[in-house]
Design an enzyme around this catalytic site. Structure first.
Site: not given
Ligand code: 5GP
Length: 367
Positions: A202, A204
């Protein structure tokens, strides 16, 4: 004048869980293996199963409350089959066809109780969701997912979904503050997805400067949700089993994983071979890769972009999930929690300036 909130907000990396004296057996004894005539079974003294009664759907869940994220590369039917055999949940991504759903449901009727169908908030999304649920009535969970859960349009969409599906359990997010958790629960959602910005792919925080440290978000949002009889998912930011345990310790009812489950046989994403090594592509739902793949359809999904990364192929997800569940069981033993249910009650976080000794980080294999 801008306001500054001076309260300290923490991430998983800022804390450790303090061990507590208990009468539970030690870590090495927390697994008892025994063989039956036809198979060998393992039973554990620490129980990770939880049962929840949902406020609005009036339904009940029993299972291990870890979830695969509804991302293209993680929330696949293959993932659901393997995780389902561990009583672990999968939020299926929204890009499968109705035919694919039907086929999955016919072949895997036992897994259906561990899956959710995901949707965005567009008109076409709601239409497709209706068709999927009509075709597969065994689906009991709906995951309404947007990057920014703070819009009035999103709240209205959750109300509409609740009206359309009065007895389905609705997950909705993402948000990071108590007042929005309450609003979504009062609008018909049962389980609120918590997390803005912590995800492994992400961007953001980089693109917008918006976000909230995940551990504090979970503590505050769990408090708000539980006060109304609702539930929360800690979504994003877990990098190791210890982080998953911290999220439960902070009060999360479920913990959702993206990156930790990516790169496996069951994960989506292209396999790439380079210099004799295998890699799998892992990308955010609003990355350029996702947008290209679902041309047009995903452009509005995330307000800001996500990344695309290549991760070394990690084999079958079974090893990883056992590692995660084993880690949580050990956390429970360290604090004297006989069940996952008792973990947050027995958790005291201590603030730290360092949590891992990385001196051999470069030489370490994952398992
Ligand atoms: P991880 O477990 O990989 O740290 O986080 C997974 C979460 O990242 C997902 O469930 C979703 O909420 C968030 N996420 C997935 N794809 C994106 C993206 O392209 N942009 C953003 N801002 N968040 C994402």
């Amino acid at each position: 004048m801008p306001r500054i909130d001076n309260d300290i907000k923490l991430d998983f990396k800022d804390v450790l869980v303090r061990p507590k004296r208990s009468t539970l057996k030690s870590r090495s004894e927390n697994r008892v293996s025994y063989a039956t005539a036809s198979s060998s079974t393992t039973s554990y003294t620490v129980d990770l199963m939880r049962s929840y009664n949902f406020r609005n759907s009036k339904q009940e869940y029993t299972g291990i409350p870890v979830m695969a994220a509804n991302m293209d590369t993680v929330g696949t039917f293959e993932m659901a089959k393997t995780l389902g055999s561990f009583c672990v949940f999968t939020c299926i991504h929204k890009h499968y066809s109705i035919e694919a759903w039907k086929e999955f449901a016919v072949k895997n009727p036992d897994v259906l109780k561990y899956v959710a169908a995901s949707t965005g908030t567009g008109k076409a999304d709601l239409e497709k969701l209706k068709q999927i649920i009509e075709a597969v009535p065994g689906i009991k969970y709906i995951c309404v997912d947007v990057a920014n859960g703070y819009s009035e349009h999103f709240v209205q969409f959750v109300r509409d979904v609740r009206k359309e599906f009065p007895t389905h359990t609705i997950m909705a997010g993402n948000v990071v503050t108590g007042e929005m958790v309450e609003e979504l629960i009062l609008s018909g959602a049962d389980i609120i997805k918590v997390g803005i910005g912590p995800g492994s792919v992400c961007t953001t925080r980089k693109k917008t400067g918006v976000g909230y440290p995940q551990l504090s978000a979970v503590i505050e949002c769990a408090d708000a949700a539980h006060g109304l009889g609702g539930h929360i998912i800690s979504d994003g930011g877990c990098t190791c089993p210890g982080d998953v345990a911290k999220a439960f310790g902070a009060g999360a009812d479920y913990v959702m994983l993206g990156g930790m489950l990516a790169g496996h046989t069951e994960s989506g994403g292209e396999m790439i071979e380079q210099n004799g090594k295998k890699f799998k592509l892992f990308y955010g739902m609003s990355s350029a890769t996702a947008m290209k793949k679902h041309a047009g359809g995903v452009a509005e999904y995330r307000a800001s972009e996500g990344k695309t990364v290549q991760i070394e192929y990690r084999g079958d997800v079974e090893m990883t999930i056992q590692d995660v569940l084993g880690g949580i069981r050990s956390t429970c033993t360290y604090v004297g929690a006989g069940k996952l249910k008792e973990l947050s009650r027995r958790t005291t976080f201590i603030r730290v300036t360092q949590q891992l000794n990385e001196v051999y980080a470069a030489n370490t294999k994952e398992h």
